[in-house]
Design a protein around this motif. Structure first.
Motif, PDB file in Angstrom:
ATOM      1  N   UNK A 139       0.835  -1.203   0.000  1.00 57.53           N
ATOM      2  CA  UNK A 139       0.000   0.000   0.000  1.00 57.53           C
ATOM      3  C   UNK A 139       0.872   1.255   0.000  1.00 57.53           C
ATOM      4  N   UNK A 140       0.529   2.206  -0.859  1.00 54.04           N
ATOM      5  CA  UNK A 140       1.234   3.491  -0.865  1.00 54.04           C
ATOM      6  C   UNK A 140       0.487   4.466   0.037  1.00 54.04           C
ATOM      7  N   UNK A 141       1.182   5.017   1.017  1.00 58.13           N
ATOM      8  CA  UNK A 141       0.575   5.944   1.961  1.00 58.13           C
ATOM      9  C   UNK A 141       0.717   7.384   1.466  1.00 58.13           C
ATOM     10  N   UNK A 142      -0.406   8.075   1.377  1.00 63.13           N
ATOM     11  CA  UNK A 142      -0.403   9.494   0.983  1.00 63.13           C
ATOM     12  C   UNK A 142       0.011  10.321   2.193  1.00 63.13           C
ATOM     13  N   UNK A 143       0.906  11.275   1.997  1.00 61.25           N
ATOM     14  CA  UNK A 143       1.384  12.146   3.080  1.00 61.25           C
ATOM     15  C   UNK A 143       1.122  13.588   2.677  1.00 61.25           C
ATOM     16  N   UNK A 144       0.259  14.282   3.448  1.00 60.09           N
ATOM     17  CA  UNK A 144      -0.094  15.666   3.131  1.00 60.09           C
ATOM     18  C   UNK A 144      -0.003  16.539   4.373  1.00 60.09           C
ATOM     19  N   UNK A 145       0.324  17.806   4.176  1.00 62.10           N
ATOM     20  CA  UNK A 145       0.457  18.763   5.275  1.00 62.10           C
ATOM     21  C   UNK A 145      -0.608  19.842   5.168  1.00 62.10           C
ATOM     22  N   UNK A 146      -1.328  20.089   6.260  1.00 64.32           N
ATOM     23  CA  UNK A 146      -2.345  21.134   6.284  1.00 64.32           C
ATOM     24  C   UNK A 146      -1.772  22.444   6.824  1.00 64.32           C
ATOM     25  N   UNK A 147      -2.549  23.524   6.641  1.00 63.76           N
ATOM     26  CA  UNK A 147      -2.180  24.816   7.209  1.00 63.76           C
ATOM     27  C   UNK A 147      -1.313  25.678   6.319  1.00 63.76           C
ATOM     28  N   UNK A 148      -1.075  25.234   5.083  1.00 62.18           N
ATOM     29  CA  UNK A 148      -0.229  26.019   4.179  1.00 62.18           C
ATOM     30  C   UNK A 148      -1.045  26.840   3.189  1.00 62.18           C
ATOM     31  N   UNK A 149      -2.168  26.281   2.759  1.00 62.29           N
ATOM     32  CA  UNK A 149      -2.986  26.933   1.733  1.00 62.29           C
ATOM     33  C   UNK A 149      -4.421  26.430   1.862  1.00 62.29           C
ATOM     34  N   UNK A 150      -5.389  27.347   1.904  1.00 60.34           N
ATOM     35  CA  UNK A 150      -6.787  26.961   2.136  1.00 60.34           C
ATOM     36  C   UNK A 150      -7.319  26.046   1.043  1.00 60.34           C
ATOM     37  N   UNK A 151      -6.985  26.356  -0.209  1.00 61.17           N
ATOM     38  CA  UNK A 151      -7.468  25.523  -1.310  1.00 61.17           C
ATOM     39  C   UNK A 151      -6.890  24.114  -1.219  1.00 61.17           C
ATOM     40  N   UNK A 152      -5.596  24.032  -0.881  1.00 63.08           N
ATOM     41  CA  UNK A 152      -4.972  22.718  -0.740  1.00 63.08           C
ATOM     42  C   UNK A 152      -5.570  21.971   0.446  1.00 63.08           C
ATOM     43  N   UNK A 153      -5.829  22.692   1.542  1.00 64.43           N
ATOM     44  CA  UNK A 153      -6.444  22.059   2.708  1.00 64.43           C
ATOM     45  C   UNK A 153      -7.773  21.428   2.349  1.00 64.43           C
ATOM     46  N   UNK A 154      -8.576  22.151   1.551  1.00 65.22           N
ATOM     47  CA  UNK A 154      -9.875  21.623   1.138  1.00 65.22           C
ATOM     48  C   UNK A 154      -9.716  20.314   0.373  1.00 65.22           C
ATOM     49  N   UNK A 155      -8.720  20.257  -0.508  1.00 70.39           N
ATOM     50  CA  UNK A 155      -8.468  19.031  -1.281  1.00 70.39           C
ATOM     51  C   UNK A 155      -8.038  17.890  -0.353  1.00 70.39           C
ATOM     52  N   UNK A 156      -7.220  18.240   0.659  1.00 66.58           N
ATOM     53  CA  UNK A 156      -6.758  17.211   1.607  1.00 66.58           C
ATOM     54  C   UNK A 156      -7.943  16.630   2.377  1.00 66.58           C
ATOM     55  N   UNK A 157      -8.835  17.518   2.861  1.00 60.68           N
ATOM     56  CA  UNK A 157      -9.992  17.039   3.615  1.00 60.68           C
ATOM     57  C   UNK A 157     -10.936  16.205   2.735  1.00 60.68           C
ATOM     58  N   UNK A 158     -11.082  16.605   1.477  1.00 58.65           N
ATOM     59  CA  UNK A 158     -11.922  15.836   0.559  1.00 58.65           C
ATOM     60  C   UNK A 158     -11.347  14.435   0.349  1.00 58.65           C
ATOM     61  N   UNK A 159     -10.039  14.373   0.148  1.00 60.09           N
ATOM     62  CA  UNK A 159      -9.376  13.101  -0.070  1.00 60.09           C
ATOM     63  C   UNK A 159      -9.502  12.214   1.167  1.00 60.09           C
ATOM     64  N   UNK A 160      -9.230  12.797   2.339  1.00 58.55           N
ATOM     65  CA  UNK A 160      -9.295  12.039   3.589  1.00 58.55           C
ATOM     66  C   UNK A 160     -10.717  11.564   3.877  1.00 58.55           C
ATOM     67  N   UNK A 161     -11.695  12.419   3.590  1.00 59.69           N
ATOM     68  CA  UNK A 161     -13.099  12.061   3.809  1.00 59.69           C
ATOM     69  C   UNK A 161     -13.500  10.873   2.943  1.00 59.69           C
ATOM     70  N   UNK A 162     -13.053  10.904   1.705  1.00 64.35           N
ATOM     71  CA  UNK A 162     -13.368   9.800   0.787  1.00 64.35           C
ATOM     72  C   UNK A 162     -12.770   8.497   1.299  1.00 64.35           C
ATOM     73  N   UNK A 163     -11.556   8.567   1.812  1.00 57.24           N
ATOM     74  CA  UNK A 163     -10.893   7.376   2.349  1.00 57.24           C
ATOM     75  C   UNK A 163     -11.667   6.819   3.537  1.00 57.24           C
ATOM     76  N   UNK A 164     -12.052   7.692   4.473  1.00 56.37           N
ATOM     77  CA  UNK A 164     -12.792   7.244   5.652  1.00 56.37           C
ATOM     78  C   UNK A 164     -14.137   6.634   5.274  1.00 56.37           C
ATOM     79  N   UNK A 165     -14.807   7.245   4.314  1.00 54.18           N
ATOM     80  CA  UNK A 165     -16.140   6.769   3.941  1.00 54.18           C
ATOM     81  C   UNK A 165     -16.106   5.449   3.177  1.00 54.18           C
ATOM     82  N   UNK A 166     -14.976   5.101   2.597  1.00 55.70           N
ATOM     83  CA  UNK A 166     -14.883   3.791   1.930  1.00 55.70           C
ATOM     84  C   UNK A 166     -14.211   2.748   2.826  1.00 55.70           C
ATOM     85  N   UNK A 167     -14.021   3.108   4.107  1.00 55.58           N
ATOM     86  CA  UNK A 167     -13.493   2.132   5.049  1.00 55.58           C
ATOM     87  C   UNK A 167     -11.992   2.125   5.203  1.00 55.58           C
TER      88      UNK A 167
END
Length: 357
Positions: free
Chosen positions: A1-29
């Motif tokens: 498995x390849x682990x995605x590594x992202x940092x928040x707090x740098x850019x609001x638009x990027x943060x939104x993408x990070x939360x969307x990605x993480x949310x999708x991961x959580x919702x698919x288990x």
């Protein structure tokens, strides 16, 4: 498995993408590691038994060790808990969001896979912007133990999580270091008198100021692991341990403690072991070992708690085989610090007031 590594707090638009990605991961288990004000959590959908099983597998954690569910809205208690005593709302008003976990009777919606087979559930609301945003945006109640391999020191930095979980989980969100550095206080509200099952930053005195008398579990008070089925994380299995052997030295006379610690380190070094001493800012200059690392100043319990696990991991990175640690006051947050140290040392402690070696 390849682990995605992202940092928040740098850019609001990027943060939104990070939360969307993480949310999708959580919702698919899937599993997402994220920061809290205490330590990093390894999150999965709390209402998905298969996601809970993945958490246990990723950590190498026994499946009878309950997971804590993280929420972002107090109304979640009505969904997760079948019996909510008035004390719970009083505690939530004073300490949430914050480092306090409450145990109550669970509802049928919470799978036993998440609660370690128990009919109770542990719930807390973290005081961390990244954690709360993730929970809110995902729409998922997030079961999250500490994001480390079972038994190792808990992670207070994203890099700690990467060391243990890279390739084992879907995503790691770097949201900065944990401010408190030790896990939340856990209080069991299912008994007539509330019982502390794990000490933390929220102390017994702080709790009693809000709800009256509070007991401490006997195993916790003695610094021992319980043989009974664990009602909370950390009660039964070895926790927080560095790879090297570890012992704690305490006593009333600081000079005797310093002398004893130096003698132990010198003895082990003579035996060919790489030695380390866990010191404080005040005592660091007086020690001799291969590595002497200060955990903080005795003038600030928070400075010690926030660095404790990081220092233990530093000793691992340096290949230290024998660690000697100073003891700390068992007052206030010091009680929780000593709880973690005793578990890390497997209960091995020397009191210079009693030792005549």
């Amino acid at each position: 498995m390849k682990t995605i590594f992202e940092k928040t707090g740098l850019d609001e638009e990027k943060d939104n993408r990070i939360y969307e990605m993480a949310s999708e991961i959580l919702n698919r288990g899937g599993l997402v590691a994220f920061p809290t004000e205490t330590v990093y959590g390894l999150g999965g959908n709390a209402l998905d038994g298969e996601a809970a099983a993945k958490i246990y597998a990723a950590k190498g954690r026994p499946s009878d060790n309950p997971l804590i569910i993280h929420i972002a809205d107090i109304d979640a208690l009505k969904v997760l808990c079948s019996e909510i005593p008035p004390l719970a709302y009083s505690l939530a008003e004073h300490f949430w969001p914050g480092p306090l976990t409450m145990i109550m009777k669970k509802t049928e919606i919470v799978p036993h896979a998440t609660t370690g087979g128990l009919d109770t559930v542990a719930v807390r609301m973290p005081n961390n912007r990244t954690a709360l945003e993730l929970i809110r945006r995902s729409g998922v109640y997030v079961a999250a133990p500490s994001a480390n391999l079972s038994g190792r020191p808990s992670p207070t930095k994203a890099e700690h999580v990467r060391q243990d979980m890279d390739g084992r989980i879907d995503m790691i969100i770097d949201g900065g270091n944990g401010d408190i550095g030790i896990e939340s206080t856990i209080i069991d509200l299912t008994d007539k008198v509330p019982v502390i099952l794990r000490p933390g930053y929220i102390t017994k005195e702080m709790l009693e100021a809000v709800i009256g008398p509070v007991d401490i579990d006997k195993a916790v008070a003695l610094g021992k692991q319980s043989d009974a089925p664990p009602k909370a994380p950390g009660m039964k299995y070895r926790h927080y341990a560095p790879r090297g052997e570890m012992v704690i030295v305490e006593g009333k006379d600081p000079d005797c403690v310093t002398e004893k610690i130096n003698r132990l380190a010198a003895q082990k070094k003579k035996e060919g072991m790489k030695t380390g001493i866990l010191a404080t800012d005040e005592t660091e200059p007086f020690y001799k070992a291969d590595y002497v690392i200060s955990v903080g100043t005795r003038g600030s319990e928070l400075s010690i708690s926030s660095h404790l696990f990081d220092v233990l991991r530093q000793f691992d990175d340096l290949g230290v085989q024998y660690i000697v640690s100073e003891g700390f006051s068992r007052e206030n947050v010091g009680y929780a610090i000593m709880n973690r140290l005793l578990k890390a040392a497997g209960g091995k402690i020397i009191n210079t007031d009693e030792s005549e070696e």
